[in-house]
Design an enzyme around this catalytic site. Structure first.
Site, PDB file in Angstrom:
ATOM      1  N   ARG A 150       1.312  -1.553  -0.159  1.00 43.29           N
ATOM      2  CA  ARG A 150       0.296  -0.078   0.159  1.00 43.29           C
ATOM      3  C   ARG A 150       0.811   1.051   0.247  1.00 43.29           C
ATOM      4  NH1 ARG A 150      -3.706  -1.520   4.934  1.00 43.29           N
ATOM      5  NH2 ARG A 150      -1.545  -2.634   5.255  1.00 43.29           N
ATOM      6  N   LYS A 210       0.741   2.177   7.312  1.00 35.49           N
ATOM      7  CA  LYS A 210       1.252   0.997   8.257  1.00 35.49           C
ATOM      8  C   LYS A 210       2.129   1.802   9.730  1.00 35.49           C
ATOM      9  CE  LYS A 210       0.188  -1.644   9.281  1.00 35.49           C
ATOM     10  NZ  LYS A 210      -0.809  -2.537  10.363  1.00 35.49           N
ATOM     11  N   TYR A 265      -1.786   4.280  10.656  1.00 30.72           N
ATOM     12  CA  TYR A 265      -1.914   4.083  11.170  1.00 30.72           C
ATOM     13  C   TYR A 265      -0.930   3.408  12.091  1.00 30.72           C
ATOM     14  CZ  TYR A 265      -5.995   1.808   8.535  1.00 30.72           C
ATOM     15  OH  TYR A 265      -7.313   2.268   7.811  1.00 30.72           O
ATOM     16  N   HIS A 302      -1.296   1.830  16.446  1.00 28.68           N
ATOM     17  CA  HIS A 302      -1.009   0.562  17.429  1.00 28.68           C
ATOM     18  C   HIS A 302      -0.281   0.574  18.038  1.00 28.68           C
ATOM     19  CE1 HIS A 302      -4.308  -0.316  14.147  1.00 28.68           C
ATOM     20  NE2 HIS A 302      -3.607  -0.973  13.042  1.00 28.68           N
ATOM     21  N   GLU A 336      -6.425   4.873  13.245  1.00 31.78           N
ATOM     22  CA  GLU A 336      -7.304   3.894  13.902  1.00 31.78           C
ATOM     23  C   GLU A 336      -8.205   4.811  14.974  1.00 31.78           C
ATOM     24  OE1 GLU A 336      -4.077   3.827  13.950  1.00 31.78           O
ATOM     25  OE2 GLU A 336      -3.597   2.831  15.875  1.00 31.78           O
ATOM     26  N   ASP A 369      -3.694  -6.375  15.110  1.00 31.63           N
ATOM     27  CA  ASP A 369      -3.234  -5.595  15.180  1.00 31.63           C
ATOM     28  C   ASP A 369      -2.572  -4.749  16.124  1.00 31.63           C
ATOM     29  OD1 ASP A 369      -5.547  -5.022  14.901  1.00 31.63           O
ATOM     30  OD2 ASP A 369      -5.104  -3.307  12.423  1.00 31.63           O
TER      31      ASP A 369
HETATM   32  N1  LIG Z   1      -5.212  -6.933  10.741  1.00 28.97           N
HETATM   33  C1  LIG Z   1      -5.255  -6.818  10.117  1.00 28.97           C
HETATM   34  O1  LIG Z   1      -4.772  -6.166   9.269  1.00 28.97           O
HETATM   35  C2  LIG Z   1      -6.387  -5.637  10.582  1.00 28.97           C
HETATM   36  C3  LIG Z   1      -6.889  -5.412  11.878  1.00 28.97           C
HETATM   37  N2  LIG Z   1      -7.872  -4.996  11.948  1.00 28.97           N
HETATM   38  C4  LIG Z   1      -8.466  -4.430  13.430  1.00 28.97           C
HETATM   39  O2  LIG Z   1      -9.910  -5.565  13.628  1.00 28.97           O
HETATM   40  C5  LIG Z   1     -10.225  -5.786  14.495  1.00 28.97           C
HETATM   41  C6  LIG Z   1     -11.551  -4.459  14.815  1.00 28.97           C
HETATM   42  O3  LIG Z   1     -11.687  -3.794  13.817  1.00 28.97           O
HETATM   43  P1  LIG Z   1     -13.474  -3.362  13.943  1.00 28.97           P
HETATM   44  O4  LIG Z   1     -14.732  -4.096  12.746  1.00 28.97           O
HETATM   45  O5  LIG Z   1     -13.067  -1.828  12.524  1.00 28.97           O
HETATM   46  O6  LIG Z   1     -13.763  -2.434  15.334  1.00 28.97           O
HETATM   47  P2  LIG Z   1     -15.240  -2.354  15.157  1.00 28.97           P
HETATM   48  O7  LIG Z   1     -15.598  -0.996  16.647  1.00 28.97           O
HETATM   49  O8  LIG Z   1     -15.889  -1.832  14.674  1.00 28.97           O
HETATM   50  O9  LIG Z   1     -16.231  -4.011  15.893  1.00 28.97           O
HETATM   51  C7  LIG Z   1     -15.734  -3.893  17.248  1.00 28.97           C
HETATM   52  C8  LIG Z   1     -16.692  -5.019  17.787  1.00 28.97           C
HETATM   53  O10 LIG Z   1     -15.592  -5.946  19.299  1.00 28.97           O
HETATM   54  C9  LIG Z   1     -16.996  -6.302  20.416  1.00 28.97           C
HETATM   55  N3  LIG Z   1     -16.660  -6.102  21.321  1.00 28.97           N
HETATM   56  C10 LIG Z   1     -15.490  -5.750  21.598  1.00 28.97           C
HETATM   57  N4  LIG Z   1     -15.358  -6.185  23.475  1.00 28.97           N
HETATM   58  C11 LIG Z   1     -16.278  -7.082  22.823  1.00 28.97           C
HETATM   59  C12 LIG Z   1     -16.207  -8.591  24.056  1.00 28.97           C
HETATM   60  N5  LIG Z   1     -15.649  -8.837  24.384  1.00 28.97           N
HETATM   61  N6  LIG Z   1     -16.700 -10.324  23.408  1.00 28.97           N
HETATM   62  C13 LIG Z   1     -17.220  -9.866  21.799  1.00 28.97           C
HETATM   63  N7  LIG Z   1     -17.155  -8.389  21.212  1.00 28.97           N
HETATM   64  C14 LIG Z   1     -16.869  -7.650  21.881  1.00 28.97           C
HETATM   65  C15 LIG Z   1     -17.595  -4.551  20.120  1.00 28.97           C
HETATM   66  O11 LIG Z   1     -19.126  -4.505  20.383  1.00 28.97           O
HETATM   67  C16 LIG Z   1     -18.085  -4.313  18.660  1.00 28.97           C
HETATM   68  O12 LIG Z   1     -19.072  -4.832  17.286  1.00 28.97           O
HETATM   69  C17 LIG Z   1      -9.963  -4.629  15.222  1.00 28.97           C
HETATM   70  O13 LIG Z   1      -8.807  -4.449  16.393  1.00 28.97           O
HETATM   71  C18 LIG Z   1      -8.561  -3.667  14.221  1.00 28.97           C
HETATM   72  O14 LIG Z   1      -7.810  -2.847  14.536  1.00 28.97           O
HETATM   73  C19 LIG Z   1      -8.766  -3.793  11.125  1.00 28.97           C
HETATM   74  C20 LIG Z   1      -7.799  -3.320   9.706  1.00 28.97           C
HETATM   75  C21 LIG Z   1      -7.144  -5.329   9.127  1.00 28.97           C
HETATM   76  C1  LIG Z   2      -5.613  -1.019  10.274  1.00 32.67           C
HETATM   77  C2  LIG Z   2      -4.283  -1.991   9.702  1.00 32.67           C
HETATM   78  O1  LIG Z   2      -3.461  -2.555  10.858  1.00 32.67           O
HETATM   79  C3  LIG Z   2      -3.995  -1.899   8.141  1.00 32.67           C
HETATM   80  O2  LIG Z   2      -4.708  -1.544   7.578  1.00 32.67           O
HETATM   81  O3  LIG Z   2      -3.163  -2.819   8.195  1.00 32.67           O
END
Ligand SMILES: NC(=O)C1=CN([C@@H]2O[C@H](COP(=O)(O)OP(=O)(O)OC[C@H]3O[C@@H](n4cnc5c(N)ncnc54)[C@H](O)[C@@H]3O)[C@@H](O)[C@H]2O)C=CC1
Ligand SMILES: CC(=O)C(=O)O
Ligand SMILES: [Mg+2]
Length: 376
Positions: free
Chosen positions: A15, A75, A94, A96, A118, A270
Site C-alpha cells: 500500500r 503502516k 496507523y 496501534h 485508527e 494489530d
Molecule cells: N489485521 C489487520 O490487517 C486488520 C485488523 N483490524 C482490526 O480488527 C479489529 C476489529 O475492528 P473493527 O471491526 O473495525 O472494530 P469495530 O469497533 O467496528 O467492532 C468491534 C466489535 O467488537 C465488539 N466487542 C468488544 N468487546 C467484545 C467482547 N468482549 N466480546 C464480543 N464482542 C466484543 C464491539 O461491540 C464491536 O461490535 C481491530 O482491532 C482492528 O484494528 C482492522 C483492519 C485490518
Molecule cells: C488497520 C491495519 O492495521 C491495516 O490496515 O494494516
C-alpha cells in the site's frame, strides 16, 4: 505545506499513503507533495502518474523525512523511520500503539505530532479511518480461512460451503463490528453456517436486521465462547476496544478443545490479538499451528490486496489529511474533536488514554489531555 510519502517497508506491504489522485488534491490545495521513488509502483501507481498529478519524486526516505512537514503513511513507522521523525513534524498513519512499547517509546522520544488513523472518530460512534481496512480485512478473513481449511494448508479438509448432502462448515465470528459484519457477509455468501458473537445487544439487533436470518447472533459470554469455539471449523477474531489492547477472549484451554485442523483468523492482532495463543505473522509466512489449530495472524491483511486497500484508505483519509495541511495540524485538530481523537503522541506526551493504560507503567508514561498537549 510539504507532504512526504515514503515507500512502505513492512513485509509484503505494497500500500502507499497517497494515490496519485489524492496527491493531485493536495497539489490543487496549494501544497507540495514528495513521493519516494516507486512508492506505489507495485500496485500500478507509477512515478509518472504522481508527476502528472504535480508531485515530485524523491530518491530516498531520508530526504523525505528530512524535508516534509507532514509524513503520510499506511503502516506504523518501523524503528528506523521513527528515528527520522522530529518535533514540529506531523505523522499521519496507523499506529496501534497499545500493544507496541518499542514504537511508543520511539514516538515519544521523537517529539513529533503523531495522529493514528485508527482512533479518529465520527458522529455515529464509528472509526472512519479504520473502517475501510476493516471492511477489507473482514472480507479477506474468510478467503484466508477457507484456504487454510484445505488439507494441504494444514486444515481439516473442510469446504466452507459444503455441498448438497454434506453440511457446510461452522464459522464463528467474535465481534460483530465492521470486520465481523464483512466476514459474515462473505461467509454467508459462500454458504457457511455462520454465528456472530458480540457483547453489544444493540449491535446484535442491527446484525439480526442486516442478515435477516442468514446468521445466528449470540450474546458473547465465557459460556458462549466455550460452546461455539469447540464446534467451530473457522473462528474469526474481530473484537475491538478502540485504541486499547484487545481482550484475550479465546484462551489456551479453548484452543485445546477445538477440532483438529480448525482455523483461527485473528484480525484483531494489530491490537495484540484476541486469542491467547496469537502472535503476529506476515503475508510471507502467515500461519503456525498450536494444538492442531491453524493460526492466521497477519497484522496487515489489507496489504495483501494493496491496490483495492490503498484506494479505499485514501477515500477516508483524504478529507482529514487536507484539513491538517490547509489549516495546520493544531488548528485542524482544535476545530474538529473527531480528528483530535486521533492524536496519540505530541511533543513527547501521550495523549490517548488507552495507550497509557496499556503501557504507562512499564514505560513510565504520563497521560496528557490532547488539547492541553497542543498548547505546550
Ligand atoms: N489485521 C489487520 O490487517 C486488520 C485488523 N483490524 C482490526 O480488527 C479489529 C476489529 O475492528 P473493527 O471491526 O473495525 O472494530 P469495530 O469497533 O467496528 O467492532 C468491534 C466489535 O467488537 C465488539 N466487542 C468488544 N468487546 C467484545 C467482547 N468482549 N466480546 C464480543 N464482542 C466484543 C464491539 O461491540 C464491536 O461490535 C481491530 O482491532 C482492528 O484494528 C482492522 C483492519 C485490518
Ligand atoms: C488497520 C491495519 O492495521 C491495516 O490496515 O494494516
Ligand atoms: Mg485440539
Amino acid at each position: 505545506m510539504i507532504i512526504g510519502v515514503p515507500k512502505e517497508i513492512k513485509n509484503h506491504e505494497y500500500r502507499v499513503g497517497l494515490t496519485p489522485a489524492a496527491a493531485k488534491e493536495f497539489v490543487a490545495n496549494g501544497h507540495s507533495v514528495l513521493i519516494e521513488n516507486n512508492a506505489g509502483a507495485a500496485i500500478g501507481f507509477y512515478n509518472e502518474d504522481y508527476v502528472a498529478a504535480g508531485a515530485t519524486i524523491i530518491d530516498t526516505p531520508e530526504e523525505i523525512f528530512a524535508t516534509a512537514e507532514m509524513i503520510v503513511k499506511v503502516k506504523e513507522p518501523q524503528p528506523n523511520e521513527c528515528k527520522m521523525l522530529r518535533e514540529g513534524q506531523t505523522l499521519y498513519t496507523y499506529l496501534h500503539l497499545a500493544p507496541d512499547p518499542v514504537q511508543t517509546e520511539l514516538l515519544v522520544k521523537s517529539g513529533a505530532t503523531c495522529i493514528a488513523y485508527e482512533t479518529v472518530t465520527d458522529n455515529h460512534g464509528g472509526l472512519p479511518l479504520l473502517a475501510p481496512m476493516s471492511e477489507v480485512a473482514g472480507r479477506m478473513s474468510i478467503q484466508a480461512g477457507a484456504h487454510h481449511l484445505e488439507k494441504a494448508q494444514g486444515g481439516s479438509g473442510t469446504l466452507l460451503g459444503g455441498v448438497p448432502g454434506v453440511a457446510p462448515a461452522k464459522v464463528v465470528v467474535v465481534g460483530g463490528g465492521v470486520v465481523g459484519t464483512n466476514a459474515a457477509k462473505m461467509a454467508v455468501g459462500m454458504g457457511a453456517d455462520v454465528t456472530i458473537l458480540d457483547r453489544s445487544l444493540p449491535r446484535l439487533r442491527q446484525l439480526d436486521d442486516i442478515f435477516r436470518g442468514s446468521v445466528k447472533t449470540v450474546y458473547s459470554t465465557v459460556d458462549a465462547i466455550d460452546y461455539y469455539t469447540a464446534k467451530a471449523d473457522l473462528v474469526v477474531g474481530a473484537v475491538l476496544i478502540p485504541g486499547a489492547a484487545a481482550p484475550k477472549l479465546i484462551t489456551k484451554e479453548h484452543i485445546k478443545n477445538m477440532k483438529p485442523g480448525s482455523v483461527l483468523v485473528d484480525v484483531a492482532i494489530d491490537q495484540g490479538g484476541c486469542f491467547e495463543t496469537s502472535k503476529a505473522t506476515t503475508h510471507q509466512d502467515p500461519t503456525y499451528v498450536i494444538d492442531d489449530v491453524v493460526h492466521y495472524c497477519v497484522a496487515n491483511m489489507p496489504g495483501g490486496v494493496a491496490r483495492t486497500s490503498t484506494m479505499a484508505l485514501n477515500n477516508a483519509t483524504l478529507p482529514f489529511g487536507l484539513a491538517l495541511a490547509n489549516k495546520g495540524p493544531k488548528k485542524a485538530m482544535l476545530e474538529d474533536q473527531h480528528l483530535l481523537n486521533g492524536l496519540n503522541v505530541h511533543k513527547g506526551k501521550v495523549t490517548y488514554k488507552a495507550v497509557v493504560d496499556a503501557l504507562g507503567e512499564s514505560l513510565n508514561l504520563e497521560y496528557m489531555d490532547a488539547k492541553a498537549a497542543l498548547e505546550i
